[in-house]
Structures are given as C-alpha cells and as structure tokens.
Motif scaffolding. Structure first.
Motif, PDB file in Angstrom:
ATOM      1  N   PRO A 263       0.758  -1.082  -0.356  1.00 20.48           N
ATOM      2  CA  PRO A 263       0.661   0.181   0.224  1.00 20.48           C
ATOM      3  C   PRO A 263       0.781   1.294  -0.238  1.00 20.48           C
ATOM      4  O   PRO A 263       1.599   1.180   0.647  1.00 20.48           O
ATOM      5  N   ARG A 264       0.453   2.379  -1.094  1.00 16.62           N
ATOM      6  CA  ARG A 264       1.004   3.105  -0.674  1.00 16.62           C
ATOM      7  C   ARG A 264       0.211   4.779  -1.185  1.00 16.62           C
ATOM      8  O   ARG A 264      -0.782   4.537  -2.108  1.00 16.62           O
ATOM      9  N   ASP A 265       0.030   5.536   0.043  1.00 15.47           N
ATOM     10  CA  ASP A 265      -0.560   7.308  -0.661  1.00 15.47           C
ATOM     11  C   ASP A 265       0.739   8.063   0.227  1.00 15.47           C
ATOM     12  O   ASP A 265       0.010   8.330   1.199  1.00 15.47           O
ATOM     13  N   ILE A 266       1.426   8.534  -0.623  1.00 14.65           N
ATOM     14  CA  ILE A 266       1.727   9.577  -0.200  1.00 14.65           C
ATOM     15  C   ILE A 266       0.730  10.925   0.324  1.00 14.65           C
ATOM     16  O   ILE A 266       1.290  11.683   1.204  1.00 14.65           O
ATOM     17  N   GLN A 267      -0.018  11.075  -0.495  1.00 12.75           N
ATOM     18  CA  GLN A 267      -0.400  12.142  -0.605  1.00 12.75           C
ATOM     19  C   GLN A 267      -0.963  12.403   1.186  1.00 12.75           C
ATOM     20  O   GLN A 267      -1.535  12.868   1.884  1.00 12.75           O
ATOM     21  N   ARG A 268      -1.761  11.932   1.168  1.00  8.16           N
ATOM     22  CA  ARG A 268      -2.471  11.106   2.426  1.00  8.16           C
ATOM     23  C   ARG A 268      -1.325  11.034   3.834  1.00  8.16           C
ATOM     24  O   ARG A 268      -1.601  11.624   4.965  1.00  8.16           O
ATOM     25  N   ASP A 269       0.251   9.884   3.310  1.00  5.11           N
ATOM     26  CA  ASP A 269       0.962  10.344   4.554  1.00  5.11           C
ATOM     27  C   ASP A 269       1.145  11.968   5.010  1.00  5.11           C
ATOM     28  O   ASP A 269       1.146  12.324   5.869  1.00  5.11           O
ATOM     29  N   LEU A 270       1.436  12.708   3.668  1.00  3.83           N
ATOM     30  CA  LEU A 270       2.868  13.698   3.965  1.00  3.83           C
ATOM     31  C   LEU A 270       1.532  14.645   4.722  1.00  3.83           C
ATOM     32  O   LEU A 270       0.790  15.746   5.810  1.00  3.83           O
ATOM     33  N   ALA A 271      -0.067  14.603   3.916  1.00  6.60           N
ATOM     34  CA  ALA A 271      -0.991  14.668   5.509  1.00  6.60           C
ATOM     35  C   ALA A 271      -0.932  15.092   6.575  1.00  6.60           C
ATOM     36  O   ALA A 271      -1.052  15.987   7.708  1.00  6.60           O
ATOM     37  N   ALA A 272      -0.790  13.628   7.319  1.00  7.66           N
ATOM     38  CA  ALA A 272      -1.087  13.262   8.340  1.00  7.66           C
ATOM     39  C   ALA A 272       0.557  13.484   9.105  1.00  7.66           C
ATOM     40  O   ALA A 272      -0.001  13.775  10.106  1.00  7.66           O
ATOM     41  N   LEU A 273       1.983  13.283   8.707  1.00 11.74           N
ATOM     42  CA  LEU A 273       2.879  13.956   9.392  1.00 11.74           C
ATOM     43  C   LEU A 273       2.507  15.975   9.252  1.00 11.74           C
ATOM     44  O   LEU A 273       3.363  16.063   9.818  1.00 11.74           O
ATOM     45  N   THR A 274       1.935  16.225   8.069  1.00 12.11           N
ATOM     46  CA  THR A 274       2.156  17.400   8.866  1.00 12.11           C
ATOM     47  C   THR A 274       1.019  17.835  10.410  1.00 12.11           C
ATOM     48  O   THR A 274       1.798  19.236  10.958  1.00 12.11           O
TER      49      THR A 274
END
Length: 284
Positions: free
Chosen positions: A77-88
C-alpha cells in the motif's frame, strides 16, 4: 494560524542541507524510518520522537531490497499524499522520500550482511533475504540523516534487535529506541498489511495476540515452555492460520530458551491467514 508543512526532500544533497539547517547547534534529531501507508503505530513512533528530540525526520521508502520476488512489493500500500497530510498534522519537520534510483543508483553493489539476531531461525528462515535488505537500507538512512536517535516499533521485534546490533557493530552513533506495539481494541497488532485481510479474516486475526497472552500466562505459572508452545501452535492452526513459527526466545539474544529461569523471554509468532502474513510478539 496555518499549520506548518514539513520540508519534503527527495535527493541526498538537499536532505543534508535541510537536516543541517534544522539541527543548528546542539539540537537533537530523531529519525522514524517507514515504508509509508502510515497508521497509528507509526504515529506512536512519531509522537515518541517528538518527546525525545528537537527535530523529527520521517523517511518514506518502500525498500525493494527486503522483498523477495514472490512477495508483495508491487501491491504494497502506498498513499504519499495521505501520509504527508498526517505528518503535517503531527508537526513533523522533514520528510525524506527518496526514489529507488536515489537510494540504489546505477552501479550500486554494496550490501550489509547481518549475523547474530539476524540468524535466529525466525523471520530469517522464512525470509532469508529480508534482514540483508533491511540493514542495508537502514544503514544508508542513518548515514544520510545522521540522527541522534532512531525509533522502531517492537512489533517487528527481531528487526529491532538486528538494527540495534548493526548500529553497534558498525559504530554508527545513533541510539535505537524500541516503542511498544500499538494494537486495535481487539488486540491485533497494527500493520500496513492489515488492509489485505478480508472482513472474515479480520475477525480471526486477533487469535495471534490471544494465544501470545495465554501462553505468557501459562509460562509465568510454571507450565513447561515446550508444552505451552505446542498448544499455542495447535490453537492458531485450528483458527485457520498456517503457522510459520511460535517460539519462546531469550528477549535479548533471541536464542532458544527452555527453562523460564534462563532469562527474560519473548514469545514470537508468524502465521499466514489467507494471503496475509502476520507477525506479533509479547514479553513474558
């Protein structure tokens, strides 16, 4: 007030420049290595990193070197935009998201070959390629980011021991911190691969944790370890799993252990439910 987004870098020179700028003078840097598809288990690592350091760096890299040809690299599973939102939202300072070409450029021909806990007859028996791939990429991450501390989840307990040994053996000046496993309410250890489970399989999956808890209680009560492990394997198989291992090992060395008095004990399990392979562990 707008939430500050983390710096996102994808190549080595900007990474080192960004880390140097964030570090400044005498600021502690924490690294949380991940393969993305972030969940609450990762978030617990990041929150612990924020408590322990001034600067938090999260790496996102699905490492092909730790996947065998028969494993799920393409479908991981890959979802870089979702990950970046969570990390923000978590206030991460920097995200290191290299491409495969950056991490393994043309002509790359060096690898780490770990021993010790990487040859314990657990994950290494079923995934003999795995820890070489892990230690190679993690050593590169350590050299690229130069963190003061790095945080790993205890769910991947053998990996935690392997990485700790590698850093010590190679004199890499980083402190490895193991963070307790995050679990769903029914005890299932959080994992990016849990998304592969069907609805029916998801109801069965917590069996692993229940067996670990029951086995630990029996060992503490003085039951013979071999008998407890045999009963546990049978219970897991009857629930529908194909068991790779359920073992009682020394919590530090991962060596086989028979009498409970031989040292601190860690129970480790790996089993396949349908197409999904799950791992878990618990201290006795």
């Amino acid at each position: 007030m707008a939430i500050k987004k983390p710096i996102v870098v994808r190549s080595i020179a900007p990474l080192r420049k960004a880390v140097a700028g964030l570090r400044g003078k005498h600021r502690k840097v924490a690294l949380v290595p991940t393969m993305g598809a972030l969940h609450d288990g990762h978030f617990a690592l990041i929150k612990q990193a924020r408590r322990r350091a001034d600067v938090v760096v999260v790496s996102i890299f699905v490492n092909p070197a730790q996947f065998a040809p028969t494993e799920d690299l393409a479908s991981y599973p890959r979802d870089i935009q979702r990950d970046l939102a969570a990390l923000t939202d978590l206030g991460v300072d920097l995200v290191w998201a290299p491409t495969e070409k950056v991490m393994y450029p043309d002509g790359f021909s060096t690898a780490v070959t770990p021993g010790g806990p990487a040859k314990a007859g657990l994950e290494d028996t079923f995934r003999p390629h795995f820890f070489g791939g892990v230690t190679t990429v993690v050593s590169k991450l350590f050299l690229q980011v130069a963190p003061n501390i790095a945080l790993f989840g205890q769910k991947d307990y053998q990996q935690l021991k392997v990485v700790t040994r590698m850093a010590k053996d190679l004199d890499i000046p980083v402190t490895i911190v193991g963070v307790p496993t995050m679990r769903d309410k029914d005890g299932l250890a959080m994992s990016s691969r849990n998304v592969y489970l069907s609805v029916e399989e998801r109801t069965v999956a917590p069996t692993l944790h229940r067996v670990l808890k029951d086995s630990a209680a029996k060992i503490r009560a003085g039951k013979p370890i071999a008998d407890v492990m045999a009963t546990g394997r049978t219970t897991i198989e009857r629930a529908g799993f194909k068991v790779d291992y359920l073992e009682a090992r020394h919590a530090d060395s991962l060596a086989p252990i028979a009498p409970a008095a031989d040292g601190p004990i860690r129970l480790l399990v790996a089993a396949k439910l349908g197409k999904t392979r799950l791992i878990d562990n618990l201290g006795v």
